[in-house]
Design a protein around this motif. Sequence first.
Motif: not given
Length: 409
Positions: A229-242
């Motif tokens: 719920g509180h991922l950093t922007p780069i973590e959100r990018i990486a998980n969505l890309a995954l």
Amino acid sequence: MATAALERRPEAPVDVSSNDLYVEDRWREPFARMRAEMPLSWRAESPYGAYWSAVTHDLVTAIELDHQTWSSELGNITIQDGVAGHEFPNFIAMDPPRHTEQRRVVSPAFNPSGMVRLTEQVRARTATLLDELPRGETFDWVEQVSIPLTMGMLCILFDMPFEERHDIKTWSDMASNVSPDTQSEEYYQRFMGEMGRMLARFDQLMEERRALPASDDLLSRMVHSEAMGHLTPIERIANLALLIVGGNDTTRNSMSGLVEAFARFPGELDRLHGDASLIPNAAQEIVRWQSPVTHMRRTATRDTELAGQKIAAGEKIVMWYISANRDEKVFADADRFDVGRANARRHVGFGHGIHRCVGARLAEVQLATLIEEWVARGWRVVPQGEPTRLASPFLHGFTAMPVRIESRG
Ligand code: HEM
């Protein structure tokens, strides 16, 4: 690292990371030779640097099951190393406990109950798309079937309008690109520009979910969870890309692989007409036969031994699923596409162990649905010339496949 160990390393006769093998469809023979002569081999030079290759079913599954020794987090998860100084932290590239915490958030969206909503929509979209295909003329199956169906599935998964499928394709293609070109700072900047655009769109979707009560929907699960719920922007990018890459090229290339498989083994389509209960097994078998993810890579966390070889901490080992899925010790007449294959489920096309594909069930539903709708229409999909194959050591697939639909007659 002991020099004696280095001297003993059996050097792979062919650099199986070479694009040519896949573009020219010449990968079967070198892997068969390596399975027979050197299940674990070393290649000192390649465009991706030195790497170990594990090519048999038992070695690939052994590596997958020992995540303490073989890390997904230490190096990259493909043969290509990441760009120095730029991390891309998603849960496929993590070890426990972080991997476990984040995977746990996403995986229930693919449970049988979560699949009911998705399945109905996948069926409706598949039927409509097939009904609109040109008859009696040549068209590109990749462009007109495999790509729109997989994009459509991702739009369903994220509850996005179908019109946005082109963006998903752009983001997925960039995020799954394994090639030495991706090492440049210039490519990285371009890549991150697109990823920024993706993040802006998904942040919008996630904020909409945050304002609503938690539900089983994938994005809702992510925003309402402790771990994600509180991922950093780069973590959100990486998980969505995954999630986008995971669901995109893989299923797309299985759908294109179906055309090639049925064209090479036409009797298998006839078997499905005679016994539709074989269709779920055919969906498994196409993932084995096509192996749309050619490999995954791990990095040794410590000096260790495997299959009689000494491997040093930090070395990369590539698990060639495409070869393990042809392992004749497990799969009889392994090059044959056999919809009734009793042990098709033992394939490692979805990986194995703690990282086994989270979307496997959804992929199987999509593939089985496509096969069912194809059989129901009494079609033969006849290739019109050679397909164009993808230049990648990571994804095994097609960029174009001219076909014509004919009746089985
Ligand atoms: C992981 C293959 C469809 C999402 C993986 C892995 C493979 C794979 C080989 C890595 C397994 C390992 O390291 O042991 C495939 C194939 C597919 C497919 C062949 C289609 C035929 C999908 C779909 C989604 C998805 C539809 C979701 C939309 C993921 C995710 C992971 C993953 C999130 C990471 C799992 C983890 O690290 O715990 N997939 N995949 N995949 N896949 Fe898939």
